[in-house]
Scaffold this motif. Structure first.
Motif, PDB file in Angstrom:
ATOM      1  N   LEU A 111       0.822  -1.202   0.000  1.00 18.99           N
ATOM      2  CA  LEU A 111       0.000   0.000   0.000  1.00 18.99           C
ATOM      3  C   LEU A 111       0.861   1.258   0.000  1.00 18.99           C
ATOM      4  O   LEU A 111       0.490   2.273  -0.596  1.00 18.99           O
ATOM      5  CB  LEU A 111      -0.958   0.000   1.182  1.00 18.99           C
ATOM      6  CG  LEU A 111      -1.970   1.132   1.224  1.00 18.99           C
ATOM      7  CD1 LEU A 111      -2.720   1.263  -0.098  1.00 18.99           C
ATOM      8  CD2 LEU A 111      -2.951   0.943   2.362  1.00 18.99           C
ATOM      9  N   ALA A 112       2.023   1.191   0.656  1.00 19.27           N
ATOM     10  CA  ALA A 112       2.957   2.311   0.585  1.00 19.27           C
ATOM     11  C   ALA A 112       3.413   2.512  -0.862  1.00 19.27           C
ATOM     12  O   ALA A 112       3.520   3.646  -1.342  1.00 19.27           O
ATOM     13  CB  ALA A 112       4.159   2.054   1.488  1.00 19.27           C
ATOM     14  N   ALA A 113       3.636   1.409  -1.558  1.00 15.02           N
ATOM     15  CA  ALA A 113       3.999   1.494  -2.976  1.00 15.02           C
ATOM     16  C   ALA A 113       2.854   2.114  -3.776  1.00 15.02           C
ATOM     17  O   ALA A 113       3.070   2.960  -4.657  1.00 15.02           O
ATOM     18  CB  ALA A 113       4.345   0.110  -3.519  1.00 15.02           C
ATOM     19  N   ALA A 114       1.623   1.708  -3.469  1.00 15.55           N
ATOM     20  CA  ALA A 114       0.462   2.279  -4.152  1.00 15.55           C
ATOM     21  C   ALA A 114       0.370   3.778  -3.902  1.00 15.55           C
ATOM     22  O   ALA A 114       0.035   4.557  -4.806  1.00 15.55           O
ATOM     23  CB  ALA A 114      -0.814   1.586  -3.682  1.00 15.55           C
ATOM     24  N   ALA A 115       0.681   4.205  -2.683  1.00 12.87           N
ATOM     25  CA  ALA A 115       0.649   5.629  -2.354  1.00 12.87           C
ATOM     26  C   ALA A 115       1.681   6.393  -3.171  1.00 12.87           C
ATOM     27  O   ALA A 115       1.439   7.527  -3.602  1.00 12.87           O
ATOM     28  CB  ALA A 115       0.894   5.829  -0.863  1.00 12.87           C
ATOM     29  N   LEU A 116       2.843   5.790  -3.402  1.00 12.39           N
ATOM     30  CA  LEU A 116       3.858   6.424  -4.247  1.00 12.39           C
ATOM     31  C   LEU A 116       3.319   6.636  -5.658  1.00 12.39           C
ATOM     32  O   LEU A 116       3.542   7.689  -6.272  1.00 12.39           O
ATOM     33  CB  LEU A 116       5.114   5.561  -4.307  1.00 12.39           C
ATOM     34  CG  LEU A 116       6.172   5.745  -3.224  1.00 12.39           C
ATOM     35  CD1 LEU A 116       7.347   4.812  -3.486  1.00 12.39           C
ATOM     36  CD2 LEU A 116       6.649   7.192  -3.157  1.00 12.39           C
ATOM     37  N   ALA A 117       2.639   5.626  -6.180  1.00 11.81           N
ATOM     38  CA  ALA A 117       2.078   5.737  -7.535  1.00 11.81           C
ATOM     39  C   ALA A 117       1.040   6.848  -7.591  1.00 11.81           C
ATOM     40  O   ALA A 117       0.983   7.610  -8.564  1.00 11.81           O
ATOM     41  CB  ALA A 117       1.466   4.409  -7.965  1.00 11.81           C
ATOM     42  N   GLU A 118       0.211   6.959  -6.562  1.00 10.66           N
ATOM     43  CA  GLU A 118      -0.798   8.018  -6.532  1.00 10.66           C
ATOM     44  C   GLU A 118      -0.139   9.387  -6.406  1.00 10.66           C
ATOM     45  O   GLU A 118      -0.578  10.360  -7.028  1.00 10.66           O
ATOM     46  CB  GLU A 118      -1.763   7.795  -5.365  1.00 10.66           C
ATOM     47  CG  GLU A 118      -2.596   6.535  -5.461  1.00 10.66           C
ATOM     48  CD  GLU A 118      -3.535   6.520  -6.649  1.00 10.66           C
ATOM     49  OE1 GLU A 118      -3.886   7.614  -7.143  1.00 10.66           O
ATOM     50  OE2 GLU A 118      -3.906   5.427  -7.088  1.00 10.66           O
ATOM     51  N   ALA A 119       0.919   9.459  -5.606  1.00 10.12           N
ATOM     52  CA  ALA A 119       1.608  10.737  -5.403  1.00 10.12           C
ATOM     53  C   ALA A 119       2.244  11.231  -6.693  1.00 10.12           C
ATOM     54  O   ALA A 119       2.387  12.436  -6.907  1.00 10.12           O
ATOM     55  CB  ALA A 119       2.658  10.601  -4.306  1.00 10.12           C
TER      56      ALA A 119
END
Length: 293
Positions: A111-119
């Motif tokens: 999910l941290a990786a997903a947050a990077l993609a969203e950012a």
């Protein structure tokens, strides 16, 4: 160690490790996806990831990013809280893969990786929070473009929050939680797809189960807003794409639904985030700025 020229003529691999499947994206130096692999998760995930990287043909792989369904200690690199891949518990995964493959590796919570993609697509957001609505519940946080990991890598593990009614948030906001609520409201034990279809046709037991789930999800949204005060709050995961779930969440949140957006990446966000992790790892190894890699 890769140099800048090598980075410009090479590829990056991003791997999203799930409890049932592994998703691997391969990108060129410009970030274009050139391969997309999906296969069942094997018992020896480390060997599986190594095989995926080694069997790539063409320009060399100079960076690997991995998202895992657990916490990653920022000091030791060890993975923990990973019930869906228990063989990774306590494993310093980035160091192990880097030694095995002889390339830079970065590992983070999926999910941290997903947050990077969203950012990446929300450059104006100072505080970005991403809530995953899928198999379970989780929270990814990015502050000024940097992941907020916490002291032991467990920042955002909101599924462990106890509820006044008993149990934890993830007991309610999860696929298993929906199935249990469906049975508790007079339905039969059924797969999620069946329950969602029944709810779409106004089945009482299914609607009650989805409403119960949405109540817990609304609580997670309120917790994220109260603690983080994000200027962007994104909902991702498989259930974030369900109209039935989103309608129930709107009923729970009312006007507070305003400002909550659904991820453009959907369930692909962790894999795209893993690619960014791999790019950053490769850039760090050659002293380049990861934002320009």
């Amino acid at each position: 160690m890769a140099d800048r020229t090598a980075l410009q003529n090479a590829r990056i691999v991003g791997v999203d490790v799930g409890g049932t499947k592994v998703r691997a994206l391969v990108a060129d130096a410009a970030g274009r996806i050139i391969d997309d692999l999906r296969e069942p998760t094997e018992p020896d995930v480390v060997a599986q990831i190594a095989r995926i990287v080694r069997t790539q043909t063409g320009p060399p792989i100079v960076g690997l990013g991995v998202g895992v369904p657990g916490a990653v200690d920022p000091q030791t690199g060890c993975v923990s809280r990973i019930p869906n891949a228990p063989l990774l518990d306590g494993v310093p995964l980035a160091a192990l893969l880097s030694t095995t493959l002889h390339i830079p590796v970065a590992v983070e919570n999926d999910l941290a990786a997903a947050a990077l993609a969203e950012a990446r697509s929300a450059t104006s957001a100072s505080v970005l929070a991403v809530i995953a609505a899928g198999t379970g519940i989780g929270l990814g946080i990015v502050h000024d473009g940097v992941l907020l990991q916490g002291a032991t890598g467990a920042a955002g593990e909101i599924g462990d929050i106890p509820l006044p009614t008993g149990g934890t948030l993830e007991d309610t906001v999860s696929i298993e939680g929906i199935r249990r609520a469906h049975v508790a409201n007079g339905g039969v034990d059924a797969e999620l797809s069946t329950i969602l279809a029944l709810a779409a046709n106004d089945d009482a037991a299914a609607l009650a189960a989805i409403d119960h789930y949405a109540e817990g999800l609304a609580f997670a949204v309120q917790v994220a807003r109260a603690v983080l005060d994000p200027d962007r709050l994104v909902l991702t995961g498989g259930l974030a794409g369900s109209d039935v779930v989103l309608d129930a969440l709107r009923r729970q949140l009312g006007d507070a639904m305003s400002g909550l957006t659904v991820s453009e990446h959907g369930t692909d966000a962790p894999a795209h985030g893993a690619l960014l992790l791999g790019t950053q790892a490769a850039a760090r190894s050659c002293g380049a700025d990861s934002s320009s890699a």
